[in-house]
Design an enzyme around this catalytic site. Sequence first.
Site, PDB file in Angstrom:
ATOM      1  N   SER B 154      -5.077 -55.351 -13.126  1.00  0.00           N
ATOM      2  CA  SER B 154      -5.134 -54.368 -13.877  1.00  0.00           C
ATOM      3  C   SER B 154      -5.431 -54.567 -15.268  1.00  0.00           C
ATOM      4  CB  SER B 154      -3.793 -53.544 -13.492  1.00  0.00           C
ATOM      5  OG  SER B 154      -3.626 -52.063 -13.999  1.00  0.00           O
ATOM      6  N   ARG B 223       5.389 -41.910 -16.385  1.00  0.00           N
ATOM      7  CA  ARG B 223       5.457 -42.857 -15.121  1.00  0.00           C
ATOM      8  C   ARG B 223       5.246 -42.289 -13.939  1.00  0.00           C
ATOM      9  NH1 ARG B 223       4.923 -48.376 -14.332  1.00  0.00           N
ATOM     10  NH2 ARG B 223       6.181 -49.342 -12.757  1.00  0.00           N
ATOM     11  N   ASP B 318      -8.501 -48.440  -4.113  1.00  0.00           N
ATOM     12  CA  ASP B 318      -7.988 -48.453  -5.688  1.00  0.00           C
ATOM     13  C   ASP B 318      -8.718 -47.112  -6.242  1.00  0.00           C
ATOM     14  OD1 ASP B 318      -7.237 -48.551  -8.426  1.00  0.00           O
ATOM     15  OD2 ASP B 318      -7.414 -50.617  -8.385  1.00  0.00           O
ATOM     16  N   HIS B 351      -4.141 -49.088  -6.028  1.00  0.00           N
ATOM     17  CA  HIS B 351      -4.306 -50.434  -7.003  1.00  0.00           C
ATOM     18  C   HIS B 351      -2.928 -50.979  -7.064  1.00  0.00           C
ATOM     19  CE1 HIS B 351      -5.039 -51.675 -10.975  1.00  0.00           C
ATOM     20  NE2 HIS B 351      -3.880 -51.348 -11.645  1.00  0.00           N
ATOM     21  N   ASP B 352      -1.871 -50.673  -6.637  1.00  0.00           N
ATOM     22  CA  ASP B 352      -0.572 -51.615  -6.387  1.00  0.00           C
ATOM     23  C   ASP B 352      -0.914 -52.754  -5.656  1.00  0.00           C
ATOM     24  OD1 ASP B 352       1.174 -50.549  -8.279  1.00  0.00           O
ATOM     25  OD2 ASP B 352       2.373 -49.419  -6.855  1.00  0.00           O
TER      26      ASP B 352
END
Lengths: 374, 374
Positions: B154, B223, B318, B351-352
């Site tokens: 990232s 967030r 992602d 993505h995580d």
Amino acid sequence: MGDVGIVKTQYHTFASPPHEFVLECGEKLGPITVAYETYGRLNSSGDNAILILHALTGSAHAAGWHRADERKPGWWDPMVGPGRPLDTDRYFVICSNVLGSCYGTTGPSSPNPSTGKPYGLDFPVITVRDMVRVQRVLLEELGVKRLVTAIGGSLGGMQALEWGVLYPELLSSLIVIAAPGRTSAMNIAFNTVQREAIYMDPAWRGGDYYGTPGPERGLALARMIGTITYKSDESWSFKFGRVMNGQPEDFFRLESRFEVENYLYYQGRKLVERFDANCYLYLTKAMDLHDVGRGFSSYEEALSRIICPCLVIGISSDILYPPYQVKEIAEIINKTGGRAIYKELVSPYGHDAFLIEFTKLGMMVAEFLKEMGP
Amino acid sequence: MGDVGIVKTQYHTFASPPHEFVLECGEKLGPITVAYETYGRLNSSGDNAILILHALTGSAHAAGWHRADERKPGWWDPMVGPGRPLDTDRYFVICSNVLGSCYGTTGPSSPNPSTGKPYGLDFPVITVRDMVRVQRVLLEELGVKRLVTAIGGSLGGMQALEWGVLYPELLSSLIVIAAPGRTSAMNIAFNTVQREAIYMDPAWRGGDYYGTPGPERGLALARMIGTITYKSDESWSFKFGRVMNGQPEDFFRLESRFEVENYLYYQGRKLVERFDANCYLYLTKAMDLHDVGRGFSSYEEALSRIICPCLVIGISSDILYPPYQVKEIAEIINKTGGRAIYKELVSPYGHDAFLIEFTKLGMMVAEFLKEMGP
């Protein structure tokens, strides 16, 4: 080929029984006014009607012009008119504003008869099913006996599907575009953050903001977030790339904006001018609650009720309702004995493609209706 | 195989020249303190070092435990330790908190030496390139002559790539995970709405909120939005589906929440407890400005400067940095005479995945480093 010309939004209030309407949540609501437009003429047997179902911030004004100098025609104008896919020489086309909206149909910004002031958060939670049940009453009032088709994209597609599940005997066909049969967790997530943007705006005042400017910034942010999901990575890159607004010396300023940022802020402001924040809350909630299986023994059983031929259209680049979610509807309908055709609208425009790709979409719709018969 | 045990964050302040640091924006910043951790031992030739680069809300605490009773180890712990992919028996592993963050390195919440109060919006705009240039000074101070690799996901991957472009002569290899070479319009859009969430919170007070609770709700919403993009449609559905929180009678209430909504609110609150809102603004801005081609004749020319072998890893699901964006980096490096291997981490986690799929990721990294030689 042509447009439907000058049209006028009409209003119907359910004055006779059902004066009050029992919602899916169990609460009574009424009287209910519905704003609607019609294009073309209903035949004597009342069976040449087509119902257009609109998306989140849409209205009954699907086609034509309210005034000769109106800046833009109705939101689905290229789809509706003499010789157009929804051919007003043949069909009586109806579009009504959904329950809970702010374009003439009863919603959170409408006066609450028990107080005389806007409902605000006293408005009951409504569902896509409630929207459809209200539409059915309207059609009865208009003398419509049967629909050639019910058609819509996004929230409109959810309604179309509910039509098929609730009133299969009234439909000759069904067209569902870019909509799921039940809203996914990720979709709920995207709606949640949009609602939170409104909730956190102090000007929202717990929904009691009528007569004040209201949560303009919160609603704008909600729209900005939504707008991202309505397009695709490819379309964002193609349209804006990394072009920075302003002078080169502004590049390294926190408040400098890329063109894509200006566009988002612009889209946010534009919605604030034309939409009500509480309606936004209620309609996104209705979308979250959308699940045609509710009240049936299973999701599959609900979809098995759809007995008419269906055209189900997914959009290739849709990140909001990815094609697999839409395709699944057709697969289940076919598996449970129904007849559904799945087509993919190949487009770089993302979810918004159903409001942009009129040539491709129009051909799919026209071809399907032609195959359905006279 | 084992962890690195108890570790301690260390701090280095650039006291000698460059006491002040000239940023890419042209402004001077200083003195700069950098928080960092190291694991393993630097060899006498100073060439067995590996630099780990962290993501948006990460810290220098990549591995090990600060206290025996710490709830969780460092954020990339399974990747770092004796016998682990970044093997501390062989390598001297360093992770430093990025410039502009709030975990010990100078950033918007640090005291401005000219006022004694936190910088707030007086902090200059920083870039990924600035972060990397600060890291280089730190490495010099630590006696590191050459890096075995620079690795990150990232924002960390963006830094790794800038390392390759800025200091090709100092790298023996490079590992870029789930990061683009230049941030896309859609990414900027997602960062924009997150910043707007902070800006619109009255408690943000133009960035001058230190000593007050600050824009808790705005940062939480930022967030929440970010969290949606860090996962995938599949993972959201798998983890939460359409499960509703609360009692059945609450289902039709506006404020009722699906499990996915509770999770988002929880993630928002958790970040508020550990992160600074102004830092969030500056770091997302740095990500928007990320473009390794800036200052070079072209994007391709910048990437052609990378002369070491590169491992470039995209994550199949992602949506933030879709694999094609990551793959493109490897393709350009190879086309311009470099050596890059592209691998796809097949994962449903979105993505995580680079913070979850340690087995798959660890194997890719270990194999690559093994091939690079002793």
